[in-house]
Write a protein that holds these residues in place. Structure first.
Motif, short mmCIF file in Angstrom:
data_model
loop_
_atom_site.label_atom_id
_atom_site.label_comp_id
_atom_site.label_asym_id
_atom_site.label_seq_id
_atom_site.Cartn_x
_atom_site.Cartn_y
_atom_site.Cartn_z
N THR A 34 71.37 0.26 -30.52
CA THR A 34 71.20 1.63 -30.43
C THR A 34 69.94 2.18 -30.31
O THR A 34 70.23 2.98 -29.65
CB THR A 34 72.56 1.67 -31.18
OG1 THR A 34 73.49 0.19 -29.65
CG2 THR A 34 73.30 2.82 -30.64
N ALA A 35 69.68 2.10 -31.40
CA ALA A 35 68.61 2.61 -32.34
C ALA A 35 67.21 2.86 -31.04
O ALA A 35 66.69 3.93 -31.12
CB ALA A 35 68.33 2.41 -33.48
N GLY A 36 67.58 1.51 -30.67
CA GLY A 36 65.94 1.57 -30.40
C GLY A 36 66.02 2.74 -28.87
O GLY A 36 64.76 2.75 -28.06
N ASN B 272 72.22 -15.91 -28.96
CA ASN B 272 73.04 -14.62 -28.75
C ASN B 272 72.20 -13.51 -29.20
O ASN B 272 71.63 -12.58 -28.40
CB ASN B 272 74.58 -14.23 -28.70
CG ASN B 272 74.75 -13.22 -27.90
OD1 ASN B 272 74.33 -12.93 -26.72
ND2 ASN B 272 75.82 -12.54 -28.10
N GLN B 273 71.84 -13.16 -30.51
CA GLN B 273 71.29 -12.14 -30.94
C GLN B 273 69.97 -12.38 -31.03
O GLN B 273 68.73 -11.23 -30.34
CB GLN B 273 71.18 -12.28 -32.52
CG GLN B 273 70.71 -10.69 -32.73
CD GLN B 273 70.70 -11.40 -34.84
OE1 GLN B 273 70.30 -12.13 -35.18
NE2 GLN B 273 70.74 -10.14 -35.54
N VAL C 222 80.95 -11.29 -36.41
CA VAL C 222 80.83 -9.75 -36.67
C VAL C 222 78.87 -9.19 -37.47
O VAL C 222 79.07 -8.24 -36.89
CB VAL C 222 82.61 -9.87 -37.29
CG1 VAL C 222 82.19 -8.37 -38.00
CG2 VAL C 222 83.30 -10.49 -36.62
N THR C 223 79.04 -9.83 -38.42
CA THR C 223 77.89 -9.26 -38.85
C THR C 223 76.53 -9.15 -38.36
O THR C 223 75.82 -8.34 -38.31
CB THR C 223 77.72 -10.59 -40.15
OG1 THR C 223 79.11 -10.97 -40.98
CG2 THR C 223 76.48 -9.70 -41.07
N LEU C 224 76.83 -10.72 -37.17
CA LEU C 224 75.27 -10.19 -36.28
C LEU C 224 74.96 -10.04 -35.40
O LEU C 224 74.37 -8.79 -34.81
CB LEU C 224 74.83 -11.78 -36.45
CG LEU C 224 74.87 -12.45 -36.66
CD1 LEU C 224 74.08 -14.24 -36.36
CD2 LEU C 224 73.42 -12.51 -38.02
N LEU D 241 74.23 -6.28 -36.79
CA LEU D 241 73.18 -5.58 -37.09
C LEU D 241 72.70 -5.87 -35.59
O LEU D 241 70.96 -4.56 -35.45
CB LEU D 241 72.31 -6.64 -37.59
CG LEU D 241 72.26 -7.22 -38.82
CD1 LEU D 241 72.01 -8.01 -39.61
CD2 LEU D 241 72.00 -5.50 -39.88
N THR D 242 72.29 -6.27 -34.33
CA THR D 242 71.85 -6.72 -33.14
C THR D 242 72.37 -4.66 -32.64
O THR D 242 72.00 -4.51 -32.58
CB THR D 242 72.83 -7.53 -32.50
OG1 THR D 242 72.32 -8.69 -33.23
CG2 THR D 242 71.52 -8.21 -31.12
#
Length: 866
Positions: free
Chosen positions: A265-267, A303-304, A254-256, A259-260
């Protein structure tokens, strides 16, 4: 080179052994010196230089600006074994970034702490820093900090509203203190949502069908959206940002994923213009470290990394393997510490490298060991360090650095060892206030004093109110000093000492207590029946606290632990506690979007078999309908809700003809003829609990019947209006007004009435405290009527509002549908600046649909724009 740069260190005539020992920085001090790793540090420093303040340009697309380059995010992953020097590299990078006035978010995960809680605390510390800088006396630094805060606050305010701000303040408490004018509003909002009977996340109402009928996975999705807002805003602060995550192998999926998701998305091109936020694309250095022997190829860490590598574009990803130091670097370390020329320490470096394989921590501990055993000594006669090469070569270290650390700790005083053993039970760190609770003599005399000794030895470090092991291997070694047969009893003893009356009022204390007891609870005879009942209740509280912080998976673990501690005959002896634990265990699965577990239908079945009253079964029956929908068993779900409505006193015909539906519409028209916002607002509020539940189920069924059976949906919509005028107004009245206006337009010629009712529904929605939940569900139905009386150019903006609201409440299905319709409406209304801009937005949405695995919506979009 070292002698040339620091001649005073090598040319000093040393005569004092204690001074020579002090110069090694091996004992009683923290060694901040850095050795070797020139290639790795060079790569990381190039990343910092690329985003340096002199190259750092902000832009705002709405103002016609442009970025200085397309690369907005540098990513580096450090991998290596424990003790290979990853932490030293991270400290150096943080130091360099802080010296260049970067914003730094540092997050260190460990085996025992909740990863999400660690991340939340780390981000909150950024706002804590602004609070400290607000009181700073440095006249040069204060304006810069104020400017950064102004940028961040403007970005947050532009992206958030009154409904969402308390949600952010729940996640980041320091944020509320930065906005003192809003403190009263936040406190009232949070107070209304923090009673033990309420559903924790984001200020929801009492725990009932209202919460259960929210979109599947809404809790996790909403959390990701709020993190997006915070991360975007921090990066908009006018300074480059270092997001440093140490030991991500202890972080959960969930945490990773949060962040991913943000970075990917911002990219995307056009992301900021689409959201219409004040987000100005800043610069981010994302630095993560992990032990390569603690991750697997199919795990969340790899995976990240692969997702970020596949993203390409304006995200640059580097993998940096941190292996053993070469012999030349070990020689530099020895030369520096012993204040001897490189040629004098070369043979010693060969021996040390053979023993330690060049791992920095191993090397340091080996040096400490040979000094303590007088194999490496300072000679007053020779005025330099001397050593016995044969004795060093004969040193046998069976377990590597662990055996050296064990030997080091065993030479400490007994009270220090016991204090470290107790501290290690909490993970890598502990709050000093918790130490004072434990420092009552039941573990060791003078526990705080023992930790102070460990602090002076460099085993423990102090960071504000926290005491932390200086390396996670020291924590592991301290824990391994506890005899195996004494470990579980020690955890029980700690749990009992923390579980006093204050534990029921203090979230941190409660969670610490149950974390300790849950380690040993399954050992037969470990807990008495009274202790089991006590910790079952505390697990319930800990689960609620975790859910309120959006830690749904961890909350489920607490609820399941509480269930395991119940009496064998718990449905008779602990009925209320059992009902709450079982309901919450299922509910957090819905909030997290994780209903694939077989425990969900099993827990629901147990509730329905043992609940004593209709009201006690109501939540479980509602969740069962939602579960069946998630498994695409729509007929069974609908039948269950119709049966539930019948039990609540609302019956419906089995078959509905068009004539019957039109008769219902005609009977409803007089109720809404000449209706106004003021008239609806003046209606008494609906207070009958059963009728409120009826309204919820009717609103849900309207959405389910809207496409497959619109005639039945008409009957349901009319029933909502009838119940409103009979029992009073409630939030779901707005759902009824929106749907009936749609059917007025489709099945009657009274278009003016349809427009008037929809305008009233929109006004009531804007006035509602849950406007985002309503808009997410109703925007698509309301679009058909709004298109009648608004120009076509207004439709994209109307849909965009629905998209934003759906993201805020975590309703991904409606968000994706709004995204698709926004593209269609923008194309036909020519409301986008250029076809190139529209192409970027379409590409963004198709990628987002694929990411969320909304395949049906994705195929629809590709068929339109392919």
């Amino acid at each position: 080179m070292q002698m040339k740069s620091y001649p005073q260190r090598f040319l000093n005539d040393q005569t004092c052994p204690s001074k020579a020992l002090e110069n090694t920085l091996l004992f009683h001090q923290t060694d901040d010196d850095f050795y070797g790793r020139e290639e790795e540090m060079g790569l990381l420093m190039d990343m910092i230089g690329h985003f340096g303040m002199d190259k750092f340009g902000l832009y705002d697309e709405d103002e016609g600006g442009s970025p200085k380059d397309d690369l907005w995010c540098e990513v580096a992953f450090l991998s290596g074994l424990s003790g290979s020097g990853k932490s030293s590299i991270i400290r150096q990078i943080i130091s360099n970034c802080e010296a260049q006035d970067w914003s730094v978010i540092f997050c260190k995960f460990d085996r025992q702490s909740s990863p999400l809680s660690v991340l939340l605390h780390s981000v909150d510390s950024v706002f804590e820093e602004f609070l400290l800088q607000a009181d700073a006396v440095d006249p040069q630094r204060k304006p810069a900090a104020q400017d950064t805060f102004d940028r961040i606050s403007r970005s947050i305010i532009s992206a958030i509203d009154n409904e969402s701000f308390p949600q952010l303040c729940r996640l980041f408490p320091a944020l509320a203190r930065l906005f003192p004018m809003s403190m009263n509003f936040v406190e009232v909002s949070l107070a209304q949502s923090t009673s033990h009977a309420s559903l924790a996340p984001f200020g929801s109402d009492n725990f009932n069908s209202t919460n259960v009928l929210s979109a599947l996975g809404y809790g996790r999705n909403r959390l990701k959206y709020l993190f997006q807002i915070i991360f975007r805003s921090v990066i908009s602060g006018g300074r480059p940002v270092l997001l440093c995550l140490e030991d991500i192998h202890w972080a959960d999926e969930v945490t990773l994923d949060i962040l991913t998701d943000f970075i990917l998305t911002a990219g995307h091109d056009g992301a900021s213009s689409f959201h219409r936020q004040a987000f100005q694309k800043g610069r981010l250095l994302y630095l993560g470290s992990y032990r390569d022997n603690e991750v697997n190829e199919a795990g969340p860490v790899m995976n990240q990394i692969e997702q970020m590598e596949d993203a390409g574009g304006n995200i640059n990803v580097n993998r940096i393997a941190i292996g053993e130091m070469p012999e030349t670097d070990v020689n530099k370390m020895l030369s520096w510490k012993l204040c001897l020329p490189l040629r004098h320490t070369q043979e010693l470096a060969q021996l040390v490298h053979q023993k330690t394989r060049g791992y920095p921590m191993f090397t340091i501990e080996f040096l400490r060991s040979v000094i303590q055993t007088n194999i490496l000594t300072f000679s007053v006669r020779d005025r330099r360090w001397v050593w016995d090469e044969t004795a060093i070569d004969m040193q046998v270290i069976s377990d590597g650095v662990l055996s050296l650390l064990t030997n080091k700790l065993q030479h400490l005083p007994e009270n220090v060892i016991k204090a470290l053993m107790v501290m290690s039970c909490f993970g890598s760190q502990i709050n000093r206030s918790m130490v004072h609770l434990l420092d009552l003599g039941q573990f060791t005399s003078g526990m705080m004093g023992g930790l102070d000794v460990a602090l002076s030895e460099g085993i423990v470090d102090k960071a504000g109110p926290l005491l932390a092991f200086t390396h996670d291997m020291l924590q592991e070694t301290s824990y391994n000093l506890i005899p195996i047969h004494e470990r579980k009893p020690l955890h029980r003893k700690i749990a009992l000492s923390l579980s006093g009356p204050e534990a029921a009022k203090d979230p941190e204390l409660c969670i610490l207590a149950v974390d300790q007891v849950n380690i040993c609870k399954d050992i037969p005879g470990m807990l008495s029946p009274i202790e089991k009942a006590k910790f079952a209740r505390l697990n319930l509280l800990a689960g609620k606290y975790s859910a309120r912080s959006s830690g749904y998976e961890r909350a489920r673990v607490y609820f399941e632990a509480g269930i395991s501690l119940l009496h064998d005959n718990h449905w008779n002896k602990q009925y209320s506690l059992s009902l709450q634990l079982y309901e919450w265990s299922v509910l957090v699965c819905f909030m997290d979007g994780n209903v694939a577990s077989e425990s969900v239908p099993r827990r629901l079945s147990e509730i329905l078999s043992n609940a004593k009253t209709f009201d006690d079964k109501l939540t479980a029956r509602t969740m069962l309908a939602k579960y069946l929908m998630s498994q695409e068993m729509y007929a069974e779900a609908i039948n269950g809700l119709i049966e539930l409505l019948s039990d609540l006193g609302e019956s419906f015909p089995k078959y509905v003809t068009q004539a019957c539906a039109i008769d219902e519409i005609n009977a409803t028209v007089p109720m809404l003829d000449n209706v106004t916002f003021e008239q609806m607002y003046a209606l008494p509020k609906m207070t009958d609990a059963r009728k409120l539940n009826v309204m919820k189920f009717l609103a849900l069924l309207i959405n389910m019947y809207h496409f497959p059976s619109p005639l039945f949906a008409i009957i349901l919509s009319c029933r909502i209006i009838q119940l409103t005028f009979q029992f009073g107004f409630c939030e779901d009245t707005i759902s009824g007004l929106t749907s009936i206006s749609h059917y007025f337009w489709l099945y009657t010629e009274n278009v003016d009435l349809a427009k008037r009712v929809q305008k009233v529904a929109d006004a009531l929605m804007r006035d509602s405290s849950n406007q985002h939940s309503l808009r997410a569900r109703l925007v698509l139905m309301g679009l058909s009527v709004n298109a009648i009386f608004k120009p076509s150019q207004a439709s994209p903006e109307y849909i965009l509002d629905g998209y934003k609201s759906a993201n805020i409440v975590g309703d991904i299905d409606n968000a994706m549908m709004c995204g698709l319709l926004w593209c269609v409406a923008s194309f036909f209304s020519c409301s986008v600046g250029s076809l190139i801009d529209l192409q970027k937005q379409i590409r963004r949405f198709l990628l987002e649909m694929a990411k969320h695995q909304r395949i049906g919506i994705l195929h629809s979009g590709m068929s339109i724009f392919g």
